[in-house]
Every structure is written in structure tokens, then in C-alpha cells.
Motif scaffolding. Sequence first.
Motif, PDB file in Angstrom:
ATOM      1  N   GLU A 124       0.842  -1.186   0.000  1.00  0.00           N
ATOM      2  CA  GLU A 124       0.000   0.000   0.000  1.00  0.00           C
ATOM      3  C   GLU A 124       0.883   1.243   0.000  1.00  0.00           C
ATOM      4  N   THR A 125       0.438   2.275  -0.686  1.00  0.00           N
ATOM      5  CA  THR A 125       1.212   3.498  -0.840  1.00  0.00           C
ATOM      6  C   THR A 125       1.442   4.185   0.501  1.00  0.00           C
ATOM      7  N   LEU A 126       2.687   4.550   0.768  1.00  0.00           N
ATOM      8  CA  LEU A 126       3.017   5.233   2.020  1.00  0.00           C
ATOM      9  C   LEU A 126       2.446   6.654   2.000  1.00  0.00           C
ATOM     10  N   PRO A 127       1.631   7.018   2.985  1.00  0.00           N
ATOM     11  CA  PRO A 127       1.117   8.391   3.055  1.00  0.00           C
ATOM     12  C   PRO A 127       2.168   9.334   3.641  1.00  0.00           C
ATOM     13  N   ASN A 128       3.200   9.582   2.861  1.00  0.00           N
ATOM     14  CA  ASN A 128       4.322  10.368   3.381  1.00  0.00           C
ATOM     15  C   ASN A 128       3.898  11.784   3.762  1.00  0.00           C
ATOM     16  N   ASP A 129       2.840  12.310   3.139  1.00  0.00           N
ATOM     17  CA  ASP A 129       2.385  13.646   3.510  1.00  0.00           C
ATOM     18  C   ASP A 129       1.883  13.671   4.952  1.00  0.00           C
ATOM     19  N   ARG A 130       1.206  12.615   5.380  1.00  0.00           N
ATOM     20  CA  ARG A 130       0.727  12.552   6.762  1.00  0.00           C
ATOM     21  C   ARG A 130       1.892  12.422   7.736  1.00  0.00           C
ATOM     22  N   ILE A 131       2.869  11.617   7.361  1.00  0.00           N
ATOM     23  CA  ILE A 131       4.049  11.450   8.214  1.00  0.00           C
ATOM     24  C   ILE A 131       4.779  12.777   8.361  1.00  0.00           C
ATOM     25  N   GLU A 132       4.982  13.463   7.253  1.00  0.00           N
ATOM     26  CA  GLU A 132       5.698  14.735   7.300  1.00  0.00           C
ATOM     27  C   GLU A 132       4.918  15.776   8.099  1.00  0.00           C
ATOM     28  N   ALA A 133       3.589  15.746   7.986  1.00  0.00           N
ATOM     29  CA  ALA A 133       2.769  16.688   8.744  1.00  0.00           C
ATOM     30  C   ALA A 133       2.807  16.392  10.239  1.00  0.00           C
TER      31      ALA A 133
END
Length: 409
Positions: A124-133
Motif C-alpha cells: 500500500e502506498t506510504l502516506p508520506n504527507d501525513r508522516i511529514e505533517a
Amino acid sequence: MAVNLSVPDPKDLHPVAGVKLGIAMAGVRKANRRDLTVVTLDEGSQVAGVFTRNRFCAAPVQLCRQHLGTNVGPRAILINTGNANAGTGEDGLVRAFSTCVALARHLEISPEQVLPFSTGVIMETLPNDRIEAGLPAALADLKADNWAAAAEAIMTTDTLPKAVSRRVEVGGKTVTITGISKGAGMIRPNMATMLGFVATDAVIAPALMQSLVREAADSSFNRISIDGDTSTNDSFLLIATSQAGHDPVTRLDTADGSALRDALIDVSQRLAQAIVRDGEGATKFITVRVDGGKSEAECRQVAYAIAHSPLVKTAFFASDPNLGRILAAVGYAGIDDLDQTGIDLFLDDVHVATEGGRHPGYREEDGQRVMKQSEITVRVDLNRGSMSTTVWTCDLSVDYVKINADYRS
């Protein structure tokens, strides 16, 4: 329900000088759960690691290996749960690296000084935007005594957090060792999904770090099996901050070197055993000891054959002394010249089999008495040499199937 395992008391987890941990809710997979952990390391810290041997290894594993191979010293660890970022191709690598870049900007270090780790659902695609936020909140939470919270934040199907701490005298100074791990399913040797992080303020010569982490892993995480699956994300790090104030440990065959190694292995083993005790659906904690081998390697073959066997593990779940299943596993372990008439099998103090068959004094009610226990030792004596080994496993229950059937829901 974990087997004789309890939630670690935060007061028992000693801070390690040079290490701070911060936790946040990033909503990686589910809202309102702590799923993001940042660990910062003071300058001068050393890190060594061992990783999964699964050829389909996750993007963060690939990046972590690369970053450890550079000449810059690691200064931060970034861990997310809920998404493994495995089976995600080039996009997964790009997203993992973007989280390293984001954390590096906050800390004013280079991206290569950030070691990324992920655990959770594969492909599944990593939600990197959520991690960075979520990074500012994790950084605002940085504390030296946040080990218990971090142990909880890295969990997936675990029912309890896993953390261990101890102190030992090295060079006349008190050295602290504290570690956390996670894992409950997709666990077997070859880096038994699992993550493990052990930190110490000991002063360790750089040349010893990789051999120490390898020995610790081989004595602990590489001796456990829950379901026989090797994960895509398995990782184990040893961190040494060099702040304890003693002379550097340059050899392990000295009193100080031996004391440090033994303490590191002890912490690693306790973390690894906690993973087995919390195995998905586990009701029994089983020690498998094989003695009398010509080599340690053949003892491992036999121990793993027993520990991986679904037939053996389901018999333990049912408390059914169908112990021929153990003998069958010994027989197919791959020792071509094994003489079955030389094998002795014990369940705790009960002598079950000898000279290729049932021991004359064995009674099934004695076998069942042991099988009903929550902790059991299986001992096999091959009677062909002087070597031995031990691995740890658990039973295989109906709940294991239910947990894994519902894992993505």
C-alpha cells in the motif's frame, strides 16, 4: 492474550544519555492512534544494524542500508506503523526518502543521517504527507524517558508493548542499555513483521559494532518463530552514544567486553522472547532445546523444524500429546545420517521417547500434564556430539487465523 507478559513499567525503563524519543498521531492508517516515532541521537553516536533476508525487502530497509553505508553518522530514526511501504517499487523509495528529507530539515542534518523504518500492511502506498505533517508534534514530544510510549507507538498486531532495560558495570562506570521491539506475526528466523532497537551509552570501538549487533541478533531475534514467515521489513539496530564515560571497549574477550556483550544479548533475548509470548493468538510459550549435535548448525536445523511445524504447534494449542509429530519434525530436519535409535525426546521432566520409540516409562497423562502448561520445554538429545542450541516458539491457535484474516479491515 500474551503468555505471561505484562506491560512494561515506564519507571523501569532507564533513559540512555544521548537518546530522545518523540511520539505523534499522524493518521498513517487509522486516526487517533500513536503511529509515528522520532528518535534523535546526539552527535558522535554509532549505529549498526541487521535486516531482513527477504529479497522482497521494503523501501525503508533499502534506504536504511544505504544510509548506514555512508560516511555521515546517523542522527535520527524515523518509525511509522500502519504501513510497511513494501512492495511499492520506486514510488516507495521516493516517498520514504521524502520523509527523511523532511525530518532532516527540521533537525538541520542531512537526509542520509536519518534512518527510516516502517511496519504494517504490505503493498500500500506510504502516506508520506501525513508522516511529514506529523513530524512537528513528534519533535515537540522529544524526551529521554519516552521509551514506554515509543514501544506502544511501533505496535501493529501486538497486544502489549515490549521494552527492556538494565544496567551493568563497565570500566568502573554504570552503563545503561534500553531497548524496544515490536512483532507478533510474520515471524521466523533470518531476522525474524519485527522491529528492534537497543540503545546504550557505552563507549564501543567502531570496529566492534557490527559484530556485536550480529551476535545479539543471532542469539535472540534469529532464534524465534511464530508462523514461519520472514517479513519484508525486519530490522534490528544497536545504538551506542559513547556517553557513559569509561574507556572504549575495544575487545570482547576482556571482563568489560564480556560484561557488555552479555548484557546486550540479555536485553535482546528478553525482547525477542516477548515477541513470541505475544505471538498472534498464542496461548503457550515453548522453548525448544536440541543437545548432542555434531555442530550447532545441525542442532538449529532440528530446533527450527520443530518450531516451524504447524502440526506440532497445533498439538500444543490443543494440549494434545500427539508427540510423534515432534519426532517426525526431527526426522525431516535434513540430517541425512541421523540415527533414529539414538534420539531421546523430553517434555520438561517427562522422558517421552528413546532408542527410536516410546520410552518404557512414558505415560500419556504425564505428557498431557506438561502440554497443559503455559510454558513448556521440548528437549531433543541427538546423542551424536557435544553441541546444542535453543530457539523459542509458541503454539498456533484458532485466533491466529482470525487475526490474520481480519488484519486489513
